[in-house]
Design an enzyme around this catalytic site. Structure first.
Site, short mmCIF file in Angstrom:
data_model
loop_
_atom_site.label_atom_id
_atom_site.label_comp_id
_atom_site.label_asym_id
_atom_site.label_seq_id
_atom_site.Cartn_x
_atom_site.Cartn_y
_atom_site.Cartn_z
N TYR A 55 0.83 -1.21 0.00
CA TYR A 55 0.00 0.00 0.00
C TYR A 55 0.86 1.25 0.00
O TYR A 55 1.82 1.40 0.77
CB TYR A 55 -0.91 0.02 1.22
N GLY A 62 -6.45 5.30 -0.35
CA GLY A 62 -7.84 5.38 0.09
C GLY A 62 -8.69 4.30 -0.55
O GLY A 62 -8.40 3.11 -0.45
#
Length: 260
Positions: A55, A62
């Site tokens: 990530y 998001g």
């Protein structure tokens, strides 16, 4: 007693040292700090080389956390992230506060948990040394940490976007970096700088009509009647529907926005 120079040692920086930096003391980073930076940057390089999904490194953010980003566009991802968050408003922070912001960012990055290259930290230290301070709006932020918008303006200036106060004189960031003989940090593709003829043509175009393209969110907005004789609108602090009305003489981009 004033302190002329401060060597930052992450985890061991005193309040007195921070006060000295705020008041203009020169700043360096300890060898241990550089070692931690190099180790964390190497970790990111290994992740990218391995092709693993992590990530914020090779994914969206998001709601787009599950979207993988092609390796060839990772630099573009980072640049777009900075530019999309540079949306602060209001008066710029005091120069002494900006010096503290920059020093604290060096301390945070030198803990070795951010994965940045040492070039990023050296860039910040050079700006501090040369008293070239990015303009950071005092209002607005994004995210739970509350500092994403201010730090985006700081980072954008290092990429040649926005404004830098160079010994108190506000000038375009790219121009300030040229004066300092610094190349902007390359996080992704950017268009070549316009020629002198192109800049003059753009100034003439913007000064005579209100139908020009939208300007960068990095510029400051203000309230009041539109100064252009071609427009009856009023300027306001707004991201939506904001159009440039007039360019000040000698300036490529206007700090005035009009909502028609």
């Amino acid at each position: 007693m004033s302190v002329a120079s401060v060597e930052l040692k992450p985890g061991k920086v005193s309040l007195a040292e921070l006060r000295a930096i705020r008041n203009g003391a020169s700043v360096t980073l300890s060898a241990a700090g550089y070692k931690a930076i190099d180790a964390s940057a190497a970790s990111i390089a290994r992740i990218v080389a391995s092709g693993k999904t992590v990530y914020g490194v090779n994914t969206g953010f998001g709601l787009l956390a599950n979207t993988s980003i092609d390796k060839a566009r990772l630099a573009e991802l980072q640049r777009n992230l900075v530019m999309s968050h540079a949306c602060g408003l209001g008066e710029k922070l005091d120069a002494r506060v900006v010096r503290l912001v920059m020093a604290l960012k060096v301390i945070g990055l030198a803990r070795g948990h951010s994965g940045v290259r040492r070039e990023v930290v050296d860039f910040l230290l050079t700006l501090l040394k040369k008293n070239a301070l990015p303009q950071i709006p005092s209002q607005g932020s994004v995210g739970a940490s509350g500092d994403l918008a201010p730090l985006a303006h700081l980072s954008a200036a290092m990429m040649g976007e926005g404004w830098i106060d160079f010994y108190g004189e506000p000038i375009f960031a790219m121009e300030a970096l040229r004066k300092l003989d610094l190349k902007p940090l390359e996080l992704g593709r950017r268009k070549a700088s316009p020629s002198s003829t192109e800049r003059k043509s753009r100034r003439r175009s913007l000064s005579t009509r209100c139908s020009a393209p939208r300007m960068s969110l990095l510029l400051r907005w203000s309230l009041g009647p539109c100064p252009s004789t071609h427009c009856k609108g009023r300027m306001r602090r707004s991201m939506r529907g904001s159009m440039p009305c007039e360019v000040s003489p000698g300036r490529l981009l206007s700090q005035r926005f009009c909502v028609r």
